[in-house]
Design a protein around this motif. Structure first.
Motif, PDB file in Angstrom:
ATOM      1  N   SER A 216      25.877  41.529  18.832  1.00 36.63           N
ATOM      2  CA  SER A 216      26.164  42.710  17.969  1.00 36.63           C
ATOM      3  C   SER A 216      25.895  43.475  19.338  1.00 36.63           C
ATOM      4  O   SER A 216      24.906  43.046  19.804  1.00 36.63           O
ATOM      5  N   GLY A 217      26.146  44.843  19.130  1.00 37.60           N
ATOM      6  CA  GLY A 217      25.370  45.737  20.171  1.00 37.60           C
ATOM      7  C   GLY A 217      24.063  46.143  20.235  1.00 37.60           C
ATOM      8  O   GLY A 217      23.063  45.310  21.229  1.00 37.60           O
ATOM      9  N   PRO A 218      23.305  46.494  18.646  1.00 39.19           N
ATOM     10  CA  PRO A 218      21.808  45.910  18.579  1.00 39.19           C
ATOM     11  C   PRO A 218      21.320  45.183  19.278  1.00 39.19           C
ATOM     12  O   PRO A 218      19.891  45.024  19.738  1.00 39.19           O
ATOM     13  N   MET A 219      21.560  43.735  18.952  1.00 36.78           N
ATOM     14  CA  MET A 219      21.144  42.673  19.242  1.00 36.78           C
ATOM     15  C   MET A 219      20.845  41.790  19.976  1.00 36.78           C
ATOM     16  O   MET A 219      20.948  41.640  20.816  1.00 36.78           O
ATOM     17  N   TYR A 220      22.478  42.467  20.824  1.00 43.54           N
ATOM     18  CA  TYR A 220      22.526  42.591  22.808  1.00 43.54           C
ATOM     19  C   TYR A 220      21.338  42.839  23.692  1.00 43.54           C
ATOM     20  O   TYR A 220      20.580  41.893  24.085  1.00 43.54           O
ATOM     21  N   GLN A 221      21.397  44.415  22.825  1.00 41.69           N
ATOM     22  CA  GLN A 221      19.856  44.670  23.624  1.00 41.69           C
ATOM     23  C   GLN A 221      18.601  44.295  23.216  1.00 41.69           C
ATOM     24  O   GLN A 221      17.897  43.829  23.946  1.00 41.69           O
ATOM     25  N   GLN A 222      18.537  43.765  22.073  1.00 44.03           N
ATOM     26  CA  GLN A 222      17.461  43.115  21.491  1.00 44.03           C
ATOM     27  C   GLN A 222      16.652  41.821  21.929  1.00 44.03           C
ATOM     28  O   GLN A 222      15.776  41.584  21.950  1.00 44.03           O
ATOM     29  N   PHE A 223      18.057  40.371  21.868  1.00 43.61           N
ATOM     30  CA  PHE A 223      17.747  40.002  22.369  1.00 43.61           C
ATOM     31  C   PHE A 223      18.389  39.142  23.452  1.00 43.61           C
ATOM     32  O   PHE A 223      18.314  37.517  23.839  1.00 43.61           O
ATOM     33  N   SER A 224      19.375  40.110  24.256  1.00 42.94           N
ATOM     34  CA  SER A 224      19.105  39.665  25.389  1.00 42.94           C
ATOM     35  C   SER A 224      19.272  40.300  26.632  1.00 42.94           C
ATOM     36  O   SER A 224      18.589  39.509  27.535  1.00 42.94           O
ATOM     37  N   LEU A 225      19.749  41.178  26.465  1.00 47.83           N
ATOM     38  CA  LEU A 225      19.418  42.615  27.466  1.00 47.83           C
ATOM     39  C   LEU A 225      17.207  42.490  28.013  1.00 47.83           C
ATOM     40  O   LEU A 225      17.479  42.529  28.868  1.00 47.83           O
ATOM     41  N   MET A 226      17.834  42.906  26.556  1.00 46.07           N
ATOM     42  CA  MET A 226      15.634  43.314  26.488  1.00 46.07           C
ATOM     43  C   MET A 226      14.746  41.911  27.405  1.00 46.07           C
ATOM     44  O   MET A 226      14.329  42.216  28.786  1.00 46.07           O
ATOM     45  N   TYR A 227      15.214  40.498  26.974  1.00 49.46           N
ATOM     46  CA  TYR A 227      14.370  40.111  28.842  1.00 49.46           C
ATOM     47  C   TYR A 227      15.356  39.851  29.946  1.00 49.46           C
ATOM     48  O   TYR A 227      14.624  39.204  30.870  1.00 49.46           O
ATOM     49  N   MET A 228      16.715  40.043  29.636  1.00 45.01           N
ATOM     50  CA  MET A 228      17.215  40.374  31.357  1.00 45.01           C
ATOM     51  C   MET A 228      15.980  41.292  31.869  1.00 45.01           C
ATOM     52  O   MET A 228      15.915  41.191  33.426  1.00 45.01           O
ATOM     53  N   ARG A 229      16.066  42.725  31.446  1.00 49.94           N
ATOM     54  CA  ARG A 229      15.666  42.819  31.820  1.00 49.94           C
ATOM     55  C   ARG A 229      13.671  42.902  32.430  1.00 49.94           C
ATOM     56  O   ARG A 229      13.120  43.432  33.921  1.00 49.94           O
ATOM     57  N   GLN A 230      13.275  42.277  31.822  1.00 46.45           N
ATOM     58  CA  GLN A 230      12.471  41.481  31.717  1.00 46.45           C
ATOM     59  C   GLN A 230      12.332  40.616  33.683  1.00 46.45           C
ATOM     60  O   GLN A 230      11.132  40.670  33.782  1.00 46.45           O
ATOM     61  N   ILE A 231      13.235  39.747  33.534  1.00 46.86           N
ATOM     62  CA  ILE A 231      13.101  38.934  34.500  1.00 46.86           C
ATOM     63  C   ILE A 231      13.039  40.064  35.988  1.00 46.86           C
ATOM     64  O   ILE A 231      12.895  40.105  36.994  1.00 46.86           O
ATOM     65  N   MET A 232      14.083  41.630  36.002  1.00 40.42           N
ATOM     66  CA  MET A 232      14.798  41.951  37.112  1.00 40.42           C
ATOM     67  C   MET A 232      13.099  42.706  37.121  1.00 40.42           C
ATOM     68  O   MET A 232      12.831  43.069  38.672  1.00 40.42           O
ATOM     69  N   ASP A 233      12.158  42.735  36.242  1.00 43.02           N
ATOM     70  CA  ASP A 233      10.539  43.688  36.895  1.00 43.02           C
ATOM     71  C   ASP A 233       9.863  42.581  37.239  1.00 43.02           C
ATOM     72  O   ASP A 233       8.680  42.889  37.789  1.00 43.02           O
ATOM     73  N   GLY A 234      10.403  41.233  37.081  1.00 46.76           N
ATOM     74  CA  GLY A 234       9.406  40.857  37.723  1.00 46.76           C
ATOM     75  C   GLY A 234       9.966  39.266  39.268  1.00 46.76           C
ATOM     76  O   GLY A 234       8.852  38.689  39.808  1.00 46.76           O
ATOM     77  N   LEU A 235      11.320  39.939  39.508  1.00 49.86           N
ATOM     78  CA  LEU A 235      11.903  39.022  40.538  1.00 49.86           C
ATOM     79  C   LEU A 235      11.793  39.642  42.387  1.00 49.86           C
ATOM     80  O   LEU A 235      10.906  40.876  42.576  1.00 49.86           O
ATOM     81  N   ILE A 236      11.225  39.037  42.556  1.00 49.81           N
ATOM     82  CA  ILE A 236      11.067  39.312  45.045  1.00 49.81           C
ATOM     83  C   ILE A 236      12.604  40.621  44.837  1.00 49.81           C
ATOM     84  O   ILE A 236      13.603  39.425  44.806  1.00 49.81           O
TER      85      ILE A 236
ATOM     86  N   ASN B  55      24.865  49.724  29.576  1.00 52.21           N
ATOM     87  CA  ASN B  55      22.837  49.751  29.226  1.00 52.21           C
ATOM     88  C   ASN B  55      21.988  48.894  30.355  1.00 52.21           C
ATOM     89  O   ASN B  55      21.566  48.712  30.511  1.00 52.21           O
ATOM     90  N   MET B  56      23.108  47.829  31.056  1.00 57.14           N
ATOM     91  CA  MET B  56      22.833  46.279  32.191  1.00 57.14           C
ATOM     92  C   MET B  56      22.806  46.966  32.868  1.00 57.14           C
ATOM     93  O   MET B  56      21.548  46.850  34.069  1.00 57.14           O
TER      94      MET B  56
END
Length: 367
Positions: A215-235, A258-259
């Motif tokens: 669902s939308g809220p769950m996507y933000q919390q359990f998928s997108l948030m961790y892809m953002r974490q990866i984005m912040d750490g990539l070369i 959001n993505m």
């Protein structure tokens, strides 16, 4: 260290720089639809042996480039190499897909799970470097990983799933346990992708195959948030070049804004999202990749060309579009059909870039 890149059309499009024609590659372009791939897999013995031998991985990565005028190569590997490196024991059952000898179901399971490092996946890094040299600058090489959420679905379910009952049960009843798992995976994936970049990958893609089941809220919390974490750490720059990052959530067209806000250079689109609508919503912020229905490749040449034209028209003029399928190519596709697609993209897309590319030529002449 590596040969000079001769065709950078794909990288330029991801960075929304001028190109002469729309670049094209296909997800799963090295795969079971190719008879030469099936022969290589038979020689290797099984799928994992194919992935874990850099010579075989290089061989199958280059096979589609010998048949088609593609603008990028993608590392031949599997998204589940990361959980395998975390000790879960990946194996494949004939007709049933990937499975794990050990599954993650409890807080104790997550606590005991090590964080994977790029060095734990040295065979992947070796394959990246081997492929990059073998390409000899022909086209760029794409590295990739599964998203934390997608990897977690396999780790908790024990393999593929239709209802995701175990991981969704964990998500709703023990969210803190799932967050702990996803955090470990985000750290692992970041190091894994950075390792691929250091080894020679010139762009990377995050495959969030199962984000669309949320669902939308769950996507933000359990998928997108961790892809953002990866984005912040990539070369994001290596060898004097920017390293574009593509984020692809299958069935995620409703969350494009959001993505885009997480910082990728491009968003992958599946065929359920309208290209023109997607560009209107986020096209000024990111490039777009996609999004032909893979089943179009079961049709004849005229239909394939018509559907290619429709996708190109949907994006319209200017750079920032990488043509691709909306998901991976199917194993039963006639190997002749992708050639119709690829040739049509190059032939039909040049009018969408003429003015832009003329300006680039003029600029280069001045310099």
């Amino acid at each position: 260290m590596f040969p000079e890149l001769k065709n950078d059309r794909f990288l330029r499009a991801l960075l929304k720089e001028p190109v002469d024609t729309t670049p094209v590659w296909m997800m799963r372009q090295a795969g079971r639809y190719l008879p030469e791939y099936r022969q290589s897999r038979a020689t290797a013995g099984d799928f994992l042996s194919l992935c874990k031998n850099d010579a075989f991985a290089c061989e199958v990565t280059l096979q589609p480039l010998e048949r088609y005028d593609l603008d990028a190569a993608i590392l031949f590997s599997d998204i589940l190499t990361v959980p395998d490196a975390m000790g879960l024991g990946l194996y494949f059952e004939t007709g049933e897909g990937p499975k794990f000898k050990h599954v993650i179901r409890t807080a104790a399971d997550v606590d005991a799970l090590p964080i994977a490092k790029a060095s734990d996946l040295d065979y992947v890094m070796k394959a990246v470097t081997t492929i990059r040299h073998a390409l000899n600058g022909r086209v760029p090489l794409i590295g990739f990983s599964g998203s934390p959420w997608t990897l977690a679905t396999y780790m908790v379910e024990g393999g593929s799933s239709k209802d995701f009952r175990h991981i969704k049960g964990m998500m709703y009843s023990q969210p803190e346990v799932l967050h702990a798992l996803l955090n470990k995976l985000a750290i692992s994936v970041t190091d894994y992708l950075n390792g691929q970049i250091k080894a020679g990958a010139q762009a990377v893609q995050i495959f969030d195959t199962w984000g669309g089941v949320l669902s939308g809220p769950m996507y933000q919390q359990f998928s997108l948030m961790y892809m953002r974490q990866i984005m912040d750490g990539l070369i994001r720059e290596h060898e004097g070049r920017k390293i574009p990052v593509i984020m692809f959530t299958k069935n995620g067209g409703q969350w494009l804004e959001n993505m885009a806000a997480t910082g990728p250079d491009a968003l992958g689109l599946d065929w359920t999202t309208d290209m023109a609508e997607a560009r209107a919503r986020v096209g000024d912020k990111v490039a777009l990749q996609g999004n032909l229905d893979p089943c179009v490749l079961y049709a004849d040449k005229e239909v394939i060309e018509r559907e290619v034209a429709a996708v190109l028209e949907g994006f319209g003029k200017g750079s920032g579009h990488v043509f691709n399928l909306g998901h991976g190519i199917h194993q039963f596709v006639d190997p002749e059909r992708p050639k119709y697609l690829i040739d049509a993209v190059h032939e039909l897309s040049s009018p969408y870039h003429e003015t832009q590319y003329d300006d680039l030529d003029a600029l280069n002449n001045v310099e």
